[in-house]
Design an enzyme around this catalytic site. Structure first.
Site, PDB file in Angstrom:
ATOM      1  N   VAL A 109       0.871  -1.180   0.000  1.00 51.52           N
ATOM      2  CA  VAL A 109       0.000   0.000   0.000  1.00 51.52           C
ATOM      3  C   VAL A 109       0.904   1.224   0.000  1.00 51.52           C
ATOM      4  O   VAL A 109       1.885   1.283   0.753  1.00 51.52           O
ATOM      5  CB  VAL A 109      -0.924   0.024   1.238  1.00 51.52           C
ATOM      6  N   CYS A 110       0.588   2.195  -0.860  1.00 55.24           N
ATOM      7  CA  CYS A 110       1.248   3.491  -0.803  1.00 55.24           C
ATOM      8  C   CYS A 110       2.767   3.335  -0.957  1.00 55.24           C
ATOM      9  O   CYS A 110       3.246   2.656  -1.872  1.00 55.24           O
ATOM     10  CB  CYS A 110       0.850   4.171   0.508  1.00 55.24           C
ATOM     11  N   THR A 111       3.549   3.911  -0.056  1.00 55.58           N
ATOM     12  CA  THR A 111       5.000   3.875  -0.187  1.00 55.58           C
ATOM     13  C   THR A 111       5.618   2.568   0.296  1.00 55.58           C
ATOM     14  O   THR A 111       6.842   2.441   0.303  1.00 55.58           O
ATOM     15  CB  THR A 111       5.647   5.061   0.552  1.00 55.58           C
ATOM     16  N   THR A 129       2.290   3.721  -6.569  1.00 53.37           N
ATOM     17  CA  THR A 129       2.572   4.133  -5.196  1.00 53.37           C
ATOM     18  C   THR A 129       1.833   5.455  -4.962  1.00 53.37           C
ATOM     19  O   THR A 129       1.039   5.887  -5.802  1.00 53.37           O
ATOM     20  CB  THR A 129       4.091   4.276  -4.961  1.00 53.37           C
ATOM     21  N   ALA A 162      -1.933   2.517  -4.821  1.00 52.69           N
ATOM     22  CA  ALA A 162      -1.599   3.928  -4.686  1.00 52.69           C
ATOM     23  C   ALA A 162      -1.754   4.360  -3.230  1.00 52.69           C
ATOM     24  O   ALA A 162      -1.777   3.526  -2.316  1.00 52.69           O
ATOM     25  CB  ALA A 162      -2.472   4.750  -5.638  1.00 52.69           C
TER      26      ALA A 162
END
Length: 199
Positions: A109-111, A129, A162
């Site tokens: 998830v994300c970074t 990301t 993202a």
């Protein structure tokens, strides 16, 4: 994705993980576990089993440590400020590579994608990301095929999502993939996830 063992999803937690990156997918997946005939197990774990303090101050006590998590079918790796230090930690990156070798499905998830990139998991692959972290992602590995539009990117054995709330979409996709679209829709209705932002 079934074996003789219960289907197990592990959500990795660490200091300065983004809160919704952790609890968004956990909410989706644990709600699914309460409904599904597959009886999946969803657990949280930190490297040493100790509690963590997330990016905005939320404290979490995980179920177990990395060893106690046992074999996983799916790893969920959240993002947050803490990923920057982990992406530079050679011992941690070795652990991520070892998890990749024995875990059928790696998700971020994300970074969290930054750590996967630093470990070499995303080389030559499509990935996404947080919208503010694409520069960091490509700096870590220019061969990554960045997707700046998708909420999540499913590349078979690796799924990246993202920023922040996109982890909920990715987790619903996981439910659809691991069980069925109908199961994912039942979870979405159950958690009343029907985004219509007021602004």
């Amino acid at each position: 994705m079934t074996t003789g063992n219960p289907l197990t999803v592990g959500v990795f937690v660490f200091d300065e993980a983004e809160e919704l990156d952790v609890v968004g997918p956990y909410e989706v997946l644990s709600y699914w576990a309460s409904l599904s005939p597959l009886r999946p197990q969803v657990l949280t774990f930190s490297a040493d089993g100790q509690g963590v303090r997330c990016a905005k101050g939320l404290r979490l006590v995980p179920d177990t440590d990395a060893d106690g998590a046992g074999p996983l079918h799916v790893l969920v790796y959240p993002g947050g400020r803490g990923t920057r230090a982990l992406a530079e930690d050679s011992q941690h990156l070795a652990w991520v590579r070892a998890m990749r070798a024995r875990t059928p499905l790696m998700t971020s998830v994300c970074t969290g994608a930054l750590v996967y990139a630093a470990a070499g998991l995303l080389a030559g692959r499509p990935a996404t990301t947080h919208h503010r972290a694409f520069g960091e992602l490509t700096a870590l590995d220019p061969s990554i095929l960045t997707d700046t539009e998708a909420r999540f990117v499913d590349d078979g054995d690796v799924i990246t999502s993202a920023g922040v709330s996109a982890g909920i979409d990715m987790a619903l996709h996981l439910v659809a993939r691991l069980e069925s679209v109908d199961a994912a829709r039942a979870v979405r209705r159950g958690i009343h996830y029907d985004p219509a932002p007021p602004v």
